[in-house]
Design an enzyme around this catalytic site. Structure first.
Site, short mmCIF file in Angstrom:
data_model
loop_
_atom_site.label_atom_id
_atom_site.label_comp_id
_atom_site.label_asym_id
_atom_site.label_seq_id
_atom_site.Cartn_x
_atom_site.Cartn_y
_atom_site.Cartn_z
N ASP A 66 90.00 90.82 34.33
CA ASP A 66 89.76 90.13 33.07
C ASP A 66 89.51 88.63 33.28
O ASP A 66 90.18 88.01 34.11
CB ASP A 66 91.04 90.31 32.23
CG ASP A 66 90.92 89.73 30.84
OD1 ASP A 66 90.19 90.29 30.03
OD2 ASP A 66 91.58 88.70 30.56
N GLU A 109 84.95 90.82 35.03
CA GLU A 109 84.41 90.38 33.74
C GLU A 109 83.94 88.93 33.88
O GLU A 109 84.74 88.02 34.00
CB GLU A 109 85.48 90.46 32.64
CG GLU A 109 84.90 90.13 31.28
CD GLU A 109 85.93 89.65 30.27
OE1 GLU A 109 85.73 89.91 29.07
OE2 GLU A 109 86.92 89.00 30.65
C1 GLC Z 1 88.87 89.17 28.02
C2 GLC Z 1 89.15 90.42 27.23
C3 GLC Z 1 89.45 90.05 25.82
C4 GLC Z 1 90.68 89.17 25.81
C5 GLC Z 1 90.49 87.97 26.72
C6 GLC Z 1 91.79 87.29 26.97
O1 GLC Z 1 87.73 88.53 27.62
O2 GLC Z 1 88.06 91.29 27.34
O3 GLC Z 1 89.65 91.16 25.01
O4 GLC Z 1 90.94 88.73 24.51
O5 GLC Z 1 90.00 88.34 27.98
O6 GLC Z 1 92.59 88.07 27.81
#
Ligand code: GLC
Length: 598
Positions: free
Chosen positions: A244, A307
């Protein structure tokens, strides 16, 4: 003597075969250049599988309290196997106060009671593995919950936790005597990224909610703890991680630096109003990812996907690493989300450009991936139109690379209207009643629609954590299994089709691209060639593919599959259709095989 001759002849044949194979893989007009080294036995699982994102709160609620759980997900193992997906990625299931629905973790090695317990988790992994499905965990290293013991101890300056988070003294005090944050950095969720902590007498940095303090990756013990967490789950048998918010892992050391404002931005609390040169994509991130990679590689066949939200291709591609310094197996390809926000942006040309951007920038030996949606954005069927559901699944499942499907995309689920009163997502809440709808992520997170019974078969409780979409009576899995044609049936067929070698190993080219039409062809020496045609316009068309093609095409082709919107007698699967007069409904996708004579 005879024997050694035979062996020599055998070796010569092997070498010749290898040379021929290499030539056939690199001789097409537009080449993928990714698979020459991948022979059946050592192809990693994630290259041949579809990845399915399960948002655990919304799959199935077997311990009925209105929120989905692990037993619920396990109960769907047959559904997932029959769907044809090979990998299930679970959004966070760790112990959490749920301020950001699990992306605020208070214990990285415990299961939150809302989802069940560790036995439920072990059972899920065992059942999934029995059925040949892999399990990927969400890994959230950038921040923890403020309820995590590390943070509580850091507040009290208890060693070794004093520097586990990013702490800073105030820049000064304002007229009321309140401390002023050290710089202008903003939270992704709006407003200052700094929160004053009275007890410690310092600000702490939070890239997301104030209840999600950023961990300080400059502290070696933090990095060591993260390695231990990964090891814990790897030893439990998970098959990899989705990492993440990796872009935010580091920020510059000098906390007095202000980020430059984006010219013309009017809302100073909006994250988009600053250029995030000091808080995203810092070079220190890569050695950390590298350590994770090395750890994962001590286990056989593990997936690391990252991500990374960026519109800069160079930035994105760095997260793959390279052949001598591999990092993630892939950063998610969000281009289909970013570039195709609505139907008006979606043309044959824009789709071609977007697809090409990833393929053409791919580092040597690396593997593409395709994402249409996730828990942070509106559902694809709502963004671009229900008529395109099948066509877009054809695109992501049949292009070279790994498709990632967000739960419900296989049945064409739509965004659900959520009132301000029902709004749960902190990002929506932060924008207030007038603007929450533009920012809330709730509409794409509502319960999976299984059947037409109460709450769509998601739960037997008396309420659900987010409302079920009222369209569930007709839009649900059971109905699509019964229907003669449905999005679900198309998806399942595509999942089978993509296992054919021509899709796994073949080259790709894009013979016809116009404003309305997007096509791609998959070809592999001595295999049948496939042509996928998509009509992106909102009206039916009859196209002459022979006129606009950059490649020689035959007069006729055979229909393998078509969108459910097409009910014509002339384009049924198995029929021959003329490529100079191909009729397509609005948003239709068609998969064709080409007859060998050109
Ligand atoms: C990422 C996740 C999202 C979350 C953020 C903070 O972007 O996909 O859902 O709110 O991280 O952890």
């Amino acid at each position: 003597m005879k024997r050694s001759l035979l062996i020599t002849a055998f070796i010569v044949i092997l070498v010749l075969a290898a040379v021929t194979l290499t030539i056939s893989l690199t001789s097409s007009s537009e080449v993928m250049g990714t698979q020459a080294d991948e022979e059946a036995s050592d192809v990693p699982f994630w290259k041949t599988s579809i990845i399915y994102q399960a948002y655990p709160r919304s799959i199935s609620d077997e311990l009925p309290d209105g929120t989905g759980d692990l037993v619920g997900i396990t109960s769907k193992v047959d559904y997932l196997r029959d769907l044809g997906v090979g990998v299930v990625w679970l959004s966070p299931i760790y112990e959490s106060p749920m301020k950001d629905f699990g992306y605020d973790i208070s214990n990285y090695t415990a299961i939150d009671p809302v989802f069940g317990d560790m036995d439920d988790f072990d059972e899920l992994v065992a059942r999934f593995h029995e059925h040949g499905l892999k399990v990927i965990m969400d890994f959230v290293p950038n921040h923890s919950s403020d309820q995590h013991e590390w943070f509580q101890k850091s507040v009290r300056r208890e060693e070794p936790y004093t520097d586990y988070y990013v702490w800073a003294d105030p820049k000064g005090t304002d007229d009321d005597g309140s401390p002023i944050p050290p710089n202008n950095w903003l939270s992704v969720f709006r407003g200052s990224a700094w929160q004053w902590n009275e007890e410690r007498g310092q600000f702490f940095y939070h890239q997301f909610l104030a209840s999600q303090p950023d961990l300080n990756f400059r502290t070696p013990a933090v990095r060591e703890d993260m390695q231990k967490i990964l090891t814990f789950w790897l030893d439990k048998g998970v098959d990899g991680f989705r990492v993440d918010a990796i872009l935010h892992l580091f920020e510059v050391k000098d906390l007095t630096l202000n980020e430059p404002e984006v010219p013309g931005s009017e809302d100073p609390d909006d994250y988009a109003s600053l250029n995030h040169i000091y808080t995203t994509d810092l070079p220190e991130t890569f050695p950390v990812i590298r350590d994770w990679r090395v750890l994962l590689d001590q286990y056989p066949d593990k997936l690391l996907m990252l991500e990374v939200y960026s519109n800069n291709m160079e930035t994105l591609m760095k997260y793959y690493g390279n052949e001598t310094y591999p990092l993630g197996d892939f950063p998610f390809n969000f281009l289909l989300i970013d570039h195709l926000k609505n139907r008006s942006e979606l043309t044959g040309e824009s789709l071609r450009t977007t697809v090409g951007l990833w393929l053409d920038n791919l580092p040597k030996g690396k593997w593409p991936n395709w994402v249409l949606g996730n828990h942070d954005v509106g559902r694809v069927a709502s963004r671009v139109g229900e008529d395109l559901v099948d066509a877009l699944n054809m695109v992501i499942l049949l292009l070279p690379g790994t498709p990632v499907t967000y739960y419900g995309e296989e049945i064409g689920m739509l965004d659900t209207f959520i009132s301000w009163e029902d709004t749960q997502d902190p990002q929506g809440c932060h924008w207030g009643p007038d603007h929450y709808q533009e920012h809330s992520r709730d509409p794409a997170r509502t319960p999976m629609q299984w059947d037409e019974s109460k709450f769509a078969g998601f739960t037997t409780a008396n309420s659900t954590w987010l409302p079920v979409n009222p369209n569930y009576k007709t839009l649900n899995v059971a109905a699509q299994i019964l229907a003669q044609t449905s999005h679900l049936k198309i998806y399942r067929e595509l999942a089978v089709l993509r296992r054919e070698e021509v899709f796994m190993k073949g080259n790709v080219s894009f013979p016809v691209i116009t404003k309305d039409i997007f096509t791609f062809m998959r070809h592999l020496e001595s295999y049948e060639q496939y042509l996928v045609v998509v009509n992106l316009s909102q009206k039916p068309v009859e196209v002459n593919l022979l006129q606009n093609t950059t490649q020689e095409l035959p007069q006729k082709a055979n229909v393998v599959m078509r969108s459910i919107t097409d009910t014509s007698e002339n384009t049924k699967p198995g029929m021959e259709v003329p490529l100079d007069k191909l009729p397509l409904t609005a948003g239709e996708g068609m998969v064709l095989t080409l007859s060998s004579e050109v």
